[in-house]
Write a protein that holds these residues in place. Structure first.
Motif, PDB file in Angstrom:
ATOM      1  N   LEU A   1       0.334  -1.032  -0.064  1.00  0.00           N
ATOM      2  CA  LEU A   1       0.386  -0.005  -0.066  1.00  0.00           C
ATOM      3  C   LEU A   1       0.939   1.410   0.030  1.00  0.00           C
ATOM      4  CD1 LEU A   1      -3.118  -0.539   2.034  1.00  0.00           C
ATOM      5  CD2 LEU A   1      -3.061  -0.756  -0.018  1.00  0.00           C
ATOM      6  N   GLN A   2       1.500   1.494   0.681  1.00  0.00           N
ATOM      7  CA  GLN A   2       3.042   2.630   0.698  1.00  0.00           C
ATOM      8  C   GLN A   2       3.243   3.084  -0.388  1.00  0.00           C
ATOM      9  OE1 GLN A   2       5.319   1.254   4.014  1.00  0.00           O
ATOM     10  NE2 GLN A   2       4.528   2.315   5.077  1.00  0.00           N
ATOM     11  N   LEU A   3       3.583   1.722  -1.962  1.00  0.00           N
ATOM     12  CA  LEU A   3       4.379   1.636  -2.903  1.00  0.00           C
ATOM     13  C   LEU A   3       2.925   1.959  -3.724  1.00  0.00           C
ATOM     14  CD1 LEU A   3       6.832  -1.318  -2.870  1.00  0.00           C
ATOM     15  CD2 LEU A   3       7.341   1.235  -2.152  1.00  0.00           C
ATOM     16  N   ALA A   4       2.350   2.067  -3.820  1.00  0.00           N
ATOM     17  CA  ALA A   4       0.775   1.674  -4.258  1.00  0.00           C
ATOM     18  C   ALA A   4       0.077   3.288  -4.331  1.00  0.00           C
ATOM     19  CB  ALA A   4      -0.284   0.602  -4.788  1.00  0.00           C
ATOM     20  N   ILE A   5      -0.097   3.778  -3.284  1.00  0.00           N
ATOM     21  CA  ILE A   5      -0.982   4.733  -3.215  1.00  0.00           C
ATOM     22  C   ILE A   5      -0.040   6.118  -4.053  1.00  0.00           C
ATOM     23  CG2 ILE A   5      -1.747   6.549  -1.477  1.00  0.00           C
ATOM     24  CD1 ILE A   5      -2.240   3.924   0.613  1.00  0.00           C
ATOM     25  N   PRO A   6       0.945   6.334  -4.133  1.00  0.00           N
ATOM     26  CA  PRO A   6       1.551   8.159  -4.557  1.00  0.00           C
ATOM     27  C   PRO A   6       0.897   7.393  -5.781  1.00  0.00           C
ATOM     28  CG  PRO A   6       3.660   6.922  -2.978  1.00  0.00           C
ATOM     29  CD  PRO A   6       2.081   6.046  -2.777  1.00  0.00           C
ATOM     30  N   TYR A   7       1.977   5.908  -6.496  1.00  0.00           N
ATOM     31  CA  TYR A   7       1.048   5.887  -8.158  1.00  0.00           C
ATOM     32  C   TYR A   7      -0.129   6.461  -7.716  1.00  0.00           C
ATOM     33  CZ  TYR A   7       5.613   4.016  -8.454  1.00  0.00           C
ATOM     34  OH  TYR A   7       6.966   3.758  -8.291  1.00  0.00           O
ATOM     35  N   VAL A   8      -1.199   5.742  -7.657  1.00  0.00           N
ATOM     36  CA  VAL A   8      -2.568   5.837  -7.856  1.00  0.00           C
ATOM     37  C   VAL A   8      -2.983   7.635  -7.210  1.00  0.00           C
ATOM     38  CG1 VAL A   8      -4.764   5.642  -6.586  1.00  0.00           C
ATOM     39  CG2 VAL A   8      -3.464   3.611  -6.369  1.00  0.00           C
ATOM     40  N   ILE A   9      -2.436   8.525  -6.330  1.00  0.00           N
ATOM     41  CA  ILE A   9      -2.512   9.902  -6.498  1.00  0.00           C
ATOM     42  C   ILE A   9      -1.929  10.424  -7.825  1.00  0.00           C
ATOM     43  CG2 ILE A   9      -2.050  11.187  -5.372  1.00  0.00           C
ATOM     44  CD1 ILE A   9      -1.778   9.961  -2.781  1.00  0.00           C
ATOM     45  N   ASP A  10      -1.551  10.040  -7.861  1.00  0.00           N
ATOM     46  CA  ASP A  10      -0.342  10.517  -9.255  1.00  0.00           C
ATOM     47  C   ASP A  10      -0.990  10.794 -10.556  1.00  0.00           C
ATOM     48  OD1 ASP A  10       2.132  12.164 -10.631  1.00  0.00           O
ATOM     49  OD2 ASP A  10       2.525  10.164 -11.322  1.00  0.00           O
ATOM     50  N   TRP A  11      -1.922   9.204 -10.655  1.00  0.00           N
ATOM     51  CA  TRP A  11      -2.563   8.680 -11.751  1.00  0.00           C
ATOM     52  C   TRP A  11      -4.082   9.458 -11.437  1.00  0.00           C
ATOM     53  CZ3 TRP A  11      -7.278   6.960 -11.838  1.00  0.00           C
ATOM     54  CH2 TRP A  11      -8.010   5.909 -12.978  1.00  0.00           C
ATOM     55  N   LEU A  12      -4.647   9.490 -10.213  1.00  0.00           N
ATOM     56  CA  LEU A  12      -5.962  10.881 -10.222  1.00  0.00           C
ATOM     57  C   LEU A  12      -5.295  11.734 -10.509  1.00  0.00           C
ATOM     58  CD1 LEU A  12      -7.409   8.872  -6.839  1.00  0.00           C
ATOM     59  CD2 LEU A  12      -7.792   8.568  -9.179  1.00  0.00           C
ATOM     60  N   ILE A  13      -4.203  12.745 -10.392  1.00  0.00           N
ATOM     61  CA  ILE A  13      -3.915  14.053 -10.635  1.00  0.00           C
ATOM     62  C   ILE A  13      -3.997  14.123 -11.745  1.00  0.00           C
ATOM     63  CG2 ILE A  13      -2.260  15.491 -10.536  1.00  0.00           C
ATOM     64  CD1 ILE A  13      -1.680  14.994  -7.561  1.00  0.00           C
ATOM     65  N   HIS A  14      -3.594  13.315 -12.578  1.00  0.00           N
ATOM     66  CA  HIS A  14      -3.136  13.148 -14.084  1.00  0.00           C
ATOM     67  C   HIS A  14      -4.571  13.586 -14.886  1.00  0.00           C
ATOM     68  CE1 HIS A  14       1.385  12.990 -13.648  1.00  0.00           C
ATOM     69  NE2 HIS A  14       1.119  13.612 -14.166  1.00  0.00           N
ATOM     70  N   LYS A  15      -5.057  12.643 -14.193  1.00  0.00           N
ATOM     71  CA  LYS A  15      -6.499  11.970 -14.625  1.00  0.00           C
ATOM     72  C   LYS A  15      -7.160  13.292 -14.694  1.00  0.00           C
ATOM     73  CE  LYS A  15     -10.669   8.632 -15.324  1.00  0.00           C
ATOM     74  NZ  LYS A  15     -11.054   8.264 -13.964  1.00  0.00           N
ATOM     75  N   LYS A  16      -7.536  14.055 -13.376  1.00  0.00           N
ATOM     76  CA  LYS A  16      -8.433  15.230 -13.445  1.00  0.00           C
ATOM     77  C   LYS A  16      -7.313  16.073 -13.968  1.00  0.00           C
ATOM     78  CE  LYS A  16     -10.511  17.433  -9.504  1.00  0.00           C
ATOM     79  NZ  LYS A  16     -10.418  17.595  -8.186  1.00  0.00           N
ATOM     80  N   ARG A  17      -6.782  16.455 -14.205  1.00  0.00           N
ATOM     81  CA  ARG A  17      -5.770  17.808 -15.864  1.00  0.00           C
ATOM     82  C   ARG A  17      -6.931  16.981 -16.732  1.00  0.00           C
ATOM     83  NH1 ARG A  17      -0.007  18.713 -13.369  1.00  0.00           N
ATOM     84  NH2 ARG A  17      -0.813  19.387 -10.931  1.00  0.00           N
ATOM     85  N   GLY A  18      -6.810  15.527 -17.015  1.00  0.00           N
ATOM     86  CA  GLY A  18      -7.052  15.255 -18.770  1.00  0.00           C
ATOM     87  C   GLY A  18      -5.853  15.332 -18.934  1.00  0.00           C
ATOM     88  N   ASN A  19      -4.830  14.779 -19.000  1.00  0.00           N
ATOM     89  CA  ASN A  19      -3.294  13.997 -19.428  1.00  0.00           C
ATOM     90  C   ASN A  19      -3.208  13.487 -19.382  1.00  0.00           C
ATOM     91  OD1 ASN A  19      -2.242  16.857 -19.100  1.00  0.00           O
ATOM     92  ND2 ASN A  19      -1.255  16.589 -17.164  1.00  0.00           N
TER      93      ASN A  19
END
Length: 83
Positions: free
Chosen positions: A65-83
């Motif tokens: 979970l500690q390794l996966a959460i930053p990737y999930v957050i990064d993915w959500l941020i990029h998805k929200k921006r439309g990238n």
């Protein structure tokens, strides 16, 4: 180291002890063989594999979970921006 005996009774007692020790060792070997046979049955192999799998992943769940959460957050941020 040789042992000196003063009577046949002492010799017979030691022989009886050796006979009993031999039987104990024989029974120990037979028990070990039976346990090995039981362990190698498909049902027990599957249960052992499942137990090992659970142990490995239950101990590393927090780390995953500690390794996966930053990737999930990064993915959500990029998805929200439309990238």
């Amino acid at each position: 180291m040789s042992k000196h005996y003063s009577s046949y009774d002492q010799i017979n007692a030691d022989l009886e002890i050796l006979k009993l020790e031999k039987e104990i060792h024989k029974q120990h070997i037979l028990l070990s063989v039976e346990k090995t046979k039981e362990t190698l049955q498909p049902k027990n192999l599957f249960q052992e594999a499942l137990t090992s799998y659970k142990k490995v992943f239950s101990n590393s769940y927090v780390r995953i979970l500690q390794l996966a959460i930053p990737y999930v957050i990064d993915w959500l941020i990029h998805k929200k921006r439309g990238n």
